[in-house]
Scaffold this active site. Structure first.
Site, PDB file in Angstrom:
ATOM      1  N   HIS A   1      -0.509  -2.297  -7.332  1.00 24.67           N
ATOM      2  CA  HIS A   1      -1.340  -1.989  -6.168  1.00 24.67           C
ATOM      3  C   HIS A   1      -2.826  -2.078  -6.522  1.00 24.67           C
ATOM      4  O   HIS A   1      -3.342  -1.254  -7.281  1.00 24.67           O
ATOM      5  CB  HIS A   1      -0.978  -0.584  -5.645  1.00 24.67           C
ATOM      6  CG  HIS A   1      -1.684  -0.219  -4.386  1.00 24.67           C
ATOM      7  ND1 HIS A   1      -2.079   1.061  -4.087  1.00 24.67           N
ATOM      8  CD2 HIS A   1      -2.082  -0.979  -3.328  1.00 24.67           C
ATOM      9  CE1 HIS A   1      -2.680   1.062  -2.911  1.00 24.67           C
ATOM     10  NE2 HIS A   1      -2.688  -0.160  -2.437  1.00 24.67           N
TER      11      HIS A   1
ATOM     12  N   SER B   1       0.832  -1.208   0.000  1.00 23.60           N
ATOM     13  CA  SER B   1       0.000   0.000   0.000  1.00 23.60           C
ATOM     14  C   SER B   1       0.856   1.242   0.000  1.00 23.60           C
ATOM     15  O   SER B   1       0.411   2.304  -0.400  1.00 23.60           O
ATOM     16  CB  SER B   1      -0.829   0.084   1.274  1.00 23.60           C
ATOM     17  OG  SER B   1      -1.632  -1.018   1.420  1.00 23.60           O
TER      18      SER B   1
ATOM     19  N   GLU C   1      -2.895   0.423  -9.632  1.00 28.43           N
ATOM     20  CA  GLU C   1      -1.802   1.393  -9.775  1.00 28.43           C
ATOM     21  C   GLU C   1      -0.543   0.593 -10.059  1.00 28.43           C
ATOM     22  O   GLU C   1      -0.225  -0.337  -9.311  1.00 28.43           O
ATOM     23  CB  GLU C   1      -1.544   2.123  -8.447  1.00 28.43           C
ATOM     24  CG  GLU C   1      -2.486   3.224  -8.117  1.00 28.43           C
ATOM     25  CD  GLU C   1      -2.152   3.879  -6.760  1.00 28.43           C
ATOM     26  OE1 GLU C   1      -2.421   5.060  -6.627  1.00 28.43           O
ATOM     27  OE2 GLU C   1      -1.648   3.210  -5.834  1.00 28.43           O
TER      28      GLU C   1
ATOM     29  N   ASN D   1      -3.671   6.414  -2.295  1.00 27.62           N
ATOM     30  CA  ASN D   1      -3.548   6.492  -0.832  1.00 27.62           C
ATOM     31  C   ASN D   1      -3.040   7.865  -0.371  1.00 27.62           C
ATOM     32  O   ASN D   1      -3.232   8.223   0.795  1.00 27.62           O
ATOM     33  CB  ASN D   1      -2.649   5.371  -0.294  1.00 27.62           C
ATOM     34  CG  ASN D   1      -3.394   4.046  -0.190  1.00 27.62           C
ATOM     35  OD1 ASN D   1      -4.621   4.013  -0.277  1.00 27.62           O
ATOM     36  ND2 ASN D   1      -2.665   2.963  -0.012  1.00 27.62           N
TER      37      ASN D   1
HETATM   38  N1  3HC Z   1     -16.914 -10.373  -4.445  1.00 28.01           N
HETATM   39  C1  3HC Z   1     -18.129 -10.415  -5.031  1.00 28.01           C
HETATM   40  N2  3HC Z   1     -19.171  -9.701  -4.574  1.00 28.01           N
HETATM   41  C2  3HC Z   1     -18.977  -8.905  -3.486  1.00 28.01           C
HETATM   42  C3  3HC Z   1     -17.741  -8.827  -2.837  1.00 28.01           C
HETATM   43  C4  3HC Z   1     -16.672  -9.611  -3.343  1.00 28.01           C
HETATM   44  N3  3HC Z   1     -15.471  -9.620  -2.795  1.00 28.01           N
HETATM   45  N4  3HC Z   1     -17.853  -7.964  -1.799  1.00 28.01           N
HETATM   46  C5  3HC Z   1     -19.119  -7.523  -1.788  1.00 28.01           C
HETATM   47  N5  3HC Z   1     -19.801  -8.095  -2.806  1.00 28.01           N
HETATM   48  C6  3HC Z   1     -21.210  -7.930  -3.137  1.00 28.01           C
HETATM   49  C7  3HC Z   1     -22.097  -7.783  -1.911  1.00 28.01           C
HETATM   50  O1  3HC Z   1     -22.348  -9.017  -1.293  1.00 28.01           O
HETATM   51  C8  3HC Z   1     -23.338  -7.170  -2.505  1.00 28.01           C
HETATM   52  O2  3HC Z   1     -24.156  -8.170  -3.034  1.00 28.01           O
HETATM   53  P1  3HC Z   1     -25.773  -8.164  -2.747  1.00 28.01           P
HETATM   54  O3  3HC Z   1     -26.286  -6.996  -3.552  1.00 28.01           O
HETATM   55  O4  3HC Z   1     -26.251  -9.478  -3.279  1.00 28.01           O
HETATM   56  O5  3HC Z   1     -25.957  -8.010  -1.283  1.00 28.01           O
HETATM   57  C9  3HC Z   1     -22.779  -6.327  -3.685  1.00 28.01           C
HETATM   58  O6  3HC Z   1     -21.416  -6.731  -3.865  1.00 28.01           O
HETATM   59  C10 3HC Z   1     -22.815  -4.836  -3.425  1.00 28.01           C
HETATM   60  O7  3HC Z   1     -22.343  -4.611  -2.149  1.00 28.01           O
HETATM   61  P2  3HC Z   1     -23.059  -3.621  -1.163  1.00 28.01           P
HETATM   62  O8  3HC Z   1     -24.503  -3.450  -1.502  1.00 28.01           O
HETATM   63  O9  3HC Z   1     -22.717  -4.015   0.236  1.00 28.01           O
HETATM   64  O10 3HC Z   1     -22.281  -2.293  -1.366  1.00 28.01           O
HETATM   65  P3  3HC Z   1     -21.943  -1.280  -2.524  1.00 28.01           P
HETATM   66  O11 3HC Z   1     -22.971  -1.214  -3.587  1.00 28.01           O
HETATM   67  O12 3HC Z   1     -21.594  -0.056  -1.781  1.00 28.01           O
HETATM   68  O13 3HC Z   1     -20.624  -1.893  -3.195  1.00 28.01           O
HETATM   69  C11 3HC Z   1     -18.259  -1.621  -2.797  1.00 28.01           C
HETATM   70  C12 3HC Z   1     -19.565  -2.359  -2.424  1.00 28.01           C
HETATM   71  C13 3HC Z   1     -17.909  -1.921  -4.247  1.00 28.01           C
HETATM   72  C14 3HC Z   1     -17.187  -2.153  -1.871  1.00 28.01           C
HETATM   73  C15 3HC Z   1     -18.475  -0.060  -2.638  1.00 28.01           C
HETATM   74  O14 3HC Z   1     -19.022   0.220  -1.386  1.00 28.01           O
HETATM   75  C16 3HC Z   1     -17.192   0.727  -2.795  1.00 28.01           C
HETATM   76  O15 3HC Z   1     -16.751   1.015  -3.892  1.00 28.01           O
HETATM   77  N6  3HC Z   1     -16.602   1.137  -1.640  1.00 28.01           N
HETATM   78  C17 3HC Z   1     -15.344   1.887  -1.615  1.00 28.01           C
HETATM   79  C18 3HC Z   1     -14.228   0.904  -1.520  1.00 28.01           C
HETATM   80  C19 3HC Z   1     -12.893   1.567  -1.560  1.00 28.01           C
HETATM   81  O16 3HC Z   1     -12.741   2.777  -1.463  1.00 28.01           O
HETATM   82  N7  3HC Z   1     -11.851   0.745  -1.701  1.00 28.01           N
HETATM   83  C20 3HC Z   1     -10.466   1.225  -1.690  1.00 28.01           C
HETATM   84  C21 3HC Z   1      -9.949   1.244  -0.291  1.00 28.01           C
HETATM   85  S1  3HC Z   1      -8.285   1.787  -0.211  1.00 28.01           S
HETATM   86  C22 3HC Z   1      -7.378   0.432  -0.640  1.00 28.01           C
HETATM   87  O17 3HC Z   1      -7.842  -0.637  -0.846  1.00 28.01           O
HETATM   88  C23 3HC Z   1      -5.904   0.648  -0.748  1.00 28.01           C
HETATM   89  C24 3HC Z   1      -5.154  -0.074   0.306  1.00 28.01           C
HETATM   90  O18 3HC Z   1      -3.768   0.116   0.012  1.00 28.01           O
HETATM   91  C25 3HC Z   1      -5.423   0.435   1.698  1.00 28.01           C
END
Ligand code: 3HC
Length: 397
Positions: free
Chosen positions: A144, A123, A156, A195
């Protein structure tokens, strides 16, 4: 090596990121060997992959018959040599400890064939420092992914000091074959692109709550329902893991000093082992599922504050020649699900307006995190105020 020559991928680490990366590599048709320290951890990772594939099939994003086909492409092992010896590419996703990573890369370097590219999903740690533990620094690169890798369509690709252009371009092509949009981080800076912007945003909201100017729920309701972010910022912190964030924050503080001063808001949660979703407790209680953020609180926190620090951090990235506006915007839209990127936002709001707000915040709090980037001062001084003057981060015809 050409990207077409890649057949076998080793994924080291089967945690949140590792199992997701293994899944998308297998979905793209690669033979994957996933490595971890014991078979119970690996079995849990396979269960999660199965769950995710079934969910994707339910949503018709893959064919139901592909679930078992994709799973059949993933082998597991606790012996690094079993994965490394046949790998064309190895992707590391182990805990964020530089000594652990250097040790692993030294072993991978000895075990993998000469042509293999060794990528790290770190990260925030230094690709260059990791590459120094190998005899092939030209073939070490940052790859990343974003959590959850199965759903976030960004990768990335980071150039370390010694990464060759060939390695960079093969890695970018590979990420595309794995279904990702690629942005290139031109310099091996801490936090890379996404990040960095997220770090500035986390710091702003953490400190705001710490100063008792807003509550966690007010911030989250406002960014979710007013700014259209897919999750609240505190919800995202819990989702990523408070331990993971604390690690990134430490690295960023070492690199950028007071400008990225971490906030102690999560310290007591960390001490109690409340790390967010994975432990069921963090800022929110996840034992009953995703937090329900009250719509009625939207607007009680001023989302322009988040926009302001995000635009300022984007300006720093451009000022330091780490990334271009379009890559920064793509990064935030695809890596964090924002409806607009910070450069687009800044140009829409007016860079003079953003600068004015930053100056107000800087004089109010005296904190370095609000000090305007010289690039922003320069643009505003030259009348590059954004859309309204035809030029800001972008040029408008
Ligand atoms: N695989 C398949 N399906 C998945 C899943 C996975 N791993 N995780 C969740 N889903 C499914 C859920 O079960 C849900 O299905 P359902 O409709 O049948 O219940 C569906 O995806 C949609 O999920 P939700 O309704 O709970 O939520 P969202 O519509 O909000 O979508 C999300 C989920 C895509 C995670 C969205 O909330 C999002 O984009 N969040 C932001 C995430 C983000 O910012 N990530 C980056 C973090 S920083 C990082 O990673 C960097 C590191 O270095 C720290």
């Amino acid at each position: 090596m050409k990207v077409e020559d890649i057949k076998n991928i080793a994924v080291i680490g089967s945690g949140t990121m590792g199992h997701g990366i293994a899944q998308i590599a297998a979905t793209a048709g690669y033979n994957v060997t996933m490595v971890d320290v014991n078979n119970e951890i690996l079995a849990r990772a396979i269960e999660k992959i199965k769950w995710s594939l079934e969910k994707l099939a339910e949503k018709r994003r893959i064919k139901p018959e592909d679930v078992s086909l994709i799973l059949s492409r993933i082998k597991t092992t606790t012996r690094l040599e079993d994965a490394a010896e046949s790998a064309d590419v190895a992707i590391e996703a182990i805990p964020e400890k530089i000594e652990l990573k250097k040790e692993l890369f030294a072993r991978l370097d000895q075990l993998a064939s000469k042509h293999a590219i060794l990528a790290t999903n770190t990260s925030s740690l230094s690709i260059t420092e990791i590459s120094r533990s190998t005899s092939r620094p030209d073939k070490i690169v940052g790859m990343h992914f974003f959590n959850p890798p199965q759903l976030m369509s960004l990768c990335e690709v980071i150039k370390g000091q010694f990464t060759s252009d060939e390695t960079l371009s093969i890695t970018a092509e590979l990420a595309k074959k794995m279904g990702k949009t690629v942005i290139i981080c031109k310099k091996d800076v801490r936090g890379f692109i996404v990040n960095r912007v997220l770090g500035a945003v986390f710091n702003e909201v953490f400190w705001t709550v710490y100063r008792k100017e807003s509550t966690i729920e007010e911030v989250d309701a406002s960014v979710k329902y007013k700014a259209g972010f897919p999750m609240g910022i505190f919800e995202l912190a819990d989702y990523v893991g408070l331990d993971v964030l604390a690690n990134v924050a430490k690295v960023m503080y070492e690199a950028y000093g007071e400008r990225m001063k971490p906030c102690p808001l999560a310290t007591s949660l960390l001490n109690e082992g409340k790390l967010g979703q994975k432990t069921s407790q963090g800022f929110y209680d996840w034992s009953i599922g995703r937090p329900r953020i009250k719509f009625t609180l939207a607007g009680k926190y001023d989302i322009n504050r988040v926009y302001t620090v995000a635009v300022n951090e984007a300006a720093w990235l451009i000022h330091e020649d780490v990334a271009d506006p379009v890559d920064i915007d793509t990064g935030m839209k695809l890596g964090a699900g924002w409806p607009s990127g910070p450069c687009e936002l800044g140009d829409r709001l007016g860079l003079d307006v953003v600068l004015g707000k930053l100056r107000d915040m800087y004089s109010k709090y005296g904190e370095e995190m609000y000090r305007p980037c010289p690039l922003l001062e320069d643009y505003v001084g030259k009348g590059r105020l954004g859309k309204k003057t035809g030029q800001g981060f972008y040029i408008y015809k």
